[in-house]
Design an enzyme around this catalytic site. Structure first.
Site, PDB file in Angstrom:
ATOM      1  CG  HIS A 156      -0.858 -13.600   3.179  1.00  0.00           C
ATOM      2  ND1 HIS A 156      -1.279 -14.648   2.399  1.00  0.00           N
ATOM      3  CD2 HIS A 156      -1.324 -13.859   4.430  1.00  0.00           C
ATOM      4  CE1 HIS A 156      -1.974 -15.499   3.131  1.00  0.00           C
ATOM      5  NE2 HIS A 156      -2.020 -15.033   4.370  1.00  0.00           N
ATOM      6  CG  ASP A 170       3.879  -9.385  -5.361  1.00  0.00           C
ATOM      7  OD1 ASP A 170       3.195  -9.573  -4.331  1.00  0.00           O
ATOM      8  OD2 ASP A 170       3.397  -9.388  -6.507  1.00  0.00           O
TER       9      ASP A 170
HETATM   10  C1  G6P Z   1      -2.942  -8.658  -0.782  1.00  0.00           C
HETATM   11  C2  G6P Z   1      -2.933  -8.706   0.730  1.00  0.00           C
HETATM   12  C3  G6P Z   1      -4.274  -9.188   1.270  1.00  0.00           C
HETATM   13  C4  G6P Z   1      -5.395  -8.356   0.687  1.00  0.00           C
HETATM   14  C5  G6P Z   1      -5.331  -8.373  -0.847  1.00  0.00           C
HETATM   15  C6  G6P Z   1      -6.409  -7.519  -1.502  1.00  0.00           C
HETATM   16  O1  G6P Z   1      -3.001  -9.942  -1.307  1.00  0.00           O
HETATM   17  O2  G6P Z   1      -1.878  -9.538   1.186  1.00  0.00           O
HETATM   18  O3  G6P Z   1      -4.306  -9.106   2.677  1.00  0.00           O
HETATM   19  O4  G6P Z   1      -6.647  -8.817   1.124  1.00  0.00           O
HETATM   20  O5  G6P Z   1      -4.058  -7.896  -1.243  1.00  0.00           O
HETATM   21  O6  G6P Z   1      -6.389  -6.229  -0.999  1.00  0.00           O
HETATM   22  P1  G6P Z   1      -7.651  -5.593  -0.261  1.00  0.00           P
HETATM   23  O7  G6P Z   1      -7.140  -4.321   0.318  1.00  0.00           O
HETATM   24  O8  G6P Z   1      -8.662  -5.405  -1.343  1.00  0.00           O
HETATM   25  O9  G6P Z   1      -8.106  -6.568   0.780  1.00  0.00           O
END
Ligand code: G6P
Length: 501
Positions: free
Chosen positions: A190, A404
């Site tokens: 992602h 991003d």
């Molecule tokens: C981004 C990443 C995700 C992640 C999210 C929130 O979108 O691509 O993999 O889950 O951020 O971050 P966190 O560390 O809270 O999961």
């Protein structure tokens, strides 16, 4: 019910009984499985906003994109439930079967905050912050990846399709390939994949590429990410890459499978956002927001996780200079900055919060009047209804990311503007810039350029705004998240022509 191991004694267990949560068979087998570090729901306590029955929606774009697909399939989602040390049995929530993976306090420190978010995250985002390399973090990363792979092995039926998500789990594809050669394995990253010149810094670069090549199909947001990955495969593993494909060999030197890399730009649940944007209560809430701010001529909006990749400091700097130049005034304009709490125990995030909050305090102290506030800074998570009301209230959306993977906020804003008005200022370093070419694209490092672009957005004539918005809306309406997932899964099913020559 048996959502946790100690059903009778644990008060958290009682909360899981509510809000569409029920048990599932702990040995259930699935033909389709999604694996990501986070489950779509996150543990919370009922006094926190947005917490229902002990659960709230997890943060970030990954969950935003995958949750709609998972509510429409019979598969299961393997992931962490957001609480340290809590062991939870498989359960179903909001119509999705969930298989929780436990992370200890130490795993969170070493695997999640450490290797995932203080090594890989900055390394993959143009080293905006310096990545840290620690062998203990790497050991934990391998151990936790193994735990996720084991959970899949336990629940995947013969020949199942397994779709592994994101940078936290890059070793899982190879682990699955070795344990279960019968599986069809997809991986989607992602976030960006860095150029080999930056990826080279990682002491464990070979193992990561090797881990990813365990998949039949490795998906990325942009074609430049897929290219970067294949260049690294060639450079660090000596892989022979033809047409973005690699023949992966087992220990006996025989080809086990062909791994392909390809871009699949992710999107959003267009129908959900469109419906909310046309809901009279949400439209009224948007009017209320404008009234609460004193009906200024222009409302500008930023919505981000509080992350150094999002360019919030650059945005505030540009806005402060516009106030100081007298190009915008607090009477005519208001900037709303929603910064949702994120990774708060990681040092770089703590520093960022201090800096952003200091800057907002400085701007407001300098420019506020008794009636008007320059920047409304909100360090909260909001439910999607309130987000859509904010999108409807905002004349100008500011997405100024320094790097991003995609940025789904940009896509949500455009989708919510069903009247074809409003302007999107969008960083060329966000994956969304590849698709939203009619946004006002800019380089956020260029503060003068950013200021000019903000002013172009503020002063944009309705006819130009409508022309741009219509074209962006068409792009997103034609490419929603269902198409993203079906494109990926169809490509995963495709028979690859083996070219062993
Ligand atoms: C981004 C990443 C995700 C992640 C999210 C929130 O979108 O691509 O993999 O889950 O951020 O971050 P966190 O560390 O809270 O999961």
């Amino acid at each position: 019910m048996q959502a946790t191991e100690h059903a009778e004694s644990d008060p958290k267990t009682e909360r899981t009984a509510a809000h569409g949560t029920s048990d599932t068979d702990p040995d259930a087998q699935y033909d389709f499985m999604v694996v990501s570090n986070r489950l779509p729901v996150d543990r919370c306590s009922s006094d926190e906003p947005g917490c229902e029955g002990g659960w709230r929606r997890s943060p970030g774009g990954l969950v935003t994109a995958l949750a709609p697909m998972m509510t429409k399939t019979d598969g299961a989602w393997v992931g962490w439930h957001g609480a340290p040390d809590e062991q939870i049995q498989p359960f179903s929530h909001g119509g999705i079967d969930l298989v929780p993976v436990q992370l200890s306090t130490q795993d969170i420190e070493l695997f999640y905050e450490g290797f995932s978010n203080a090594t890989l995250w900055p390394l993959y985002h143009d080293v905006i912050a310096p990545p840290e390399f620690h062998r203990t973090w790497w050991d934990s990363y391998r151990k936790v990846n193994r735990r996720f792979a084991d959970a899949v092995v336990h629940h995947a039926s013969h020949g199942a399709t397994v779709w592994v998500q994101d940078y936290q789990l890059q070793l899982v594809p190879k682990m699955l390939r070795e344990a279960r050669p019968d599986l069809k394995i997809g991986f989607f990253n992602h976030i960006p994949f860095p150029p080999p010149e930056i990826f080279a810094q990682l002491p464990w670069r070979k193992a990561i590429i090797d881990g990813l090549l365990g998949a039949d199909l490795v998906g990325f947001q942009r074609s430049s990410d897929a290219g970067n990955f294949m260049r690294s495969a060639r450079r660090f593993l000596g892989a022979s890459v033809k047409q973005q494909q690699v023949h992966v060999k087992g220990s006996d030197g025989q080809t086990t499978h062909i791994a392909r890399a390809q871009a699949f730009p992710i999107s959003i649940d267009v129908q959900q956002i469109s419906e909310l944007a046309q809901n009279p209560e949400i439209i009224e809430r948007a009017r209320q927001i404008r009234r609460d701010l004193g009906n200024p001529k222009t409302i500008l909006l930023g919505v981000d996780r509080l992350d150094y990749t999002k360019g919030i400091r650059h945005r505030l700097k540009a806005y402060e200079e516009l106030l100081s130049d007298g190009k915008v005034t607090v009477e005519d304009a208001a900037l709303i900055q929603v910064a949702s709490p994120s990774r708060e125990r990681v040092e770089q995030y703590r520093l960022l919060r201090e800096e952003v909050e200091g800057t907002v305090g400085h701007i407001n102290g300098t420019y506020d009047t008794l009636q008007n506030t320059a920047v409304r800074y909100l360090h909260h998570n909001y439910p999607i209804d309130e987000m859509v009301a904010l999108y409807l209230a905002a004349d100008v959306m500011l997405v100024t990311a320094l790097r991003d993977g995609m940025n789904l906020v940009a896509k949500e804003y455009v989708t919510a503007r069903t009247n074809n008005d409003g302007a999107l200022v969008l960083s060329e370093f966000a994956g969304a810039a590849d698709q939203l070419k009619q946004a006002l694209l800019m380089n956020p490092h260029d503060i003068d350029g950013l200021k000019d672009t903000i002013m172009r957005a503020v002063n944009m004539q309705p006819a130009e705004a409508a022309r741009r918005m219509r074209s962006m809306r068409k792009q997103i309406l034609d490419h929603d998240v269902d198409l993203w997932s079906s494109d990926f899964l169809n490509a995963l099913k495709e028979k690859v022509i083996r070219d062993d020559s």
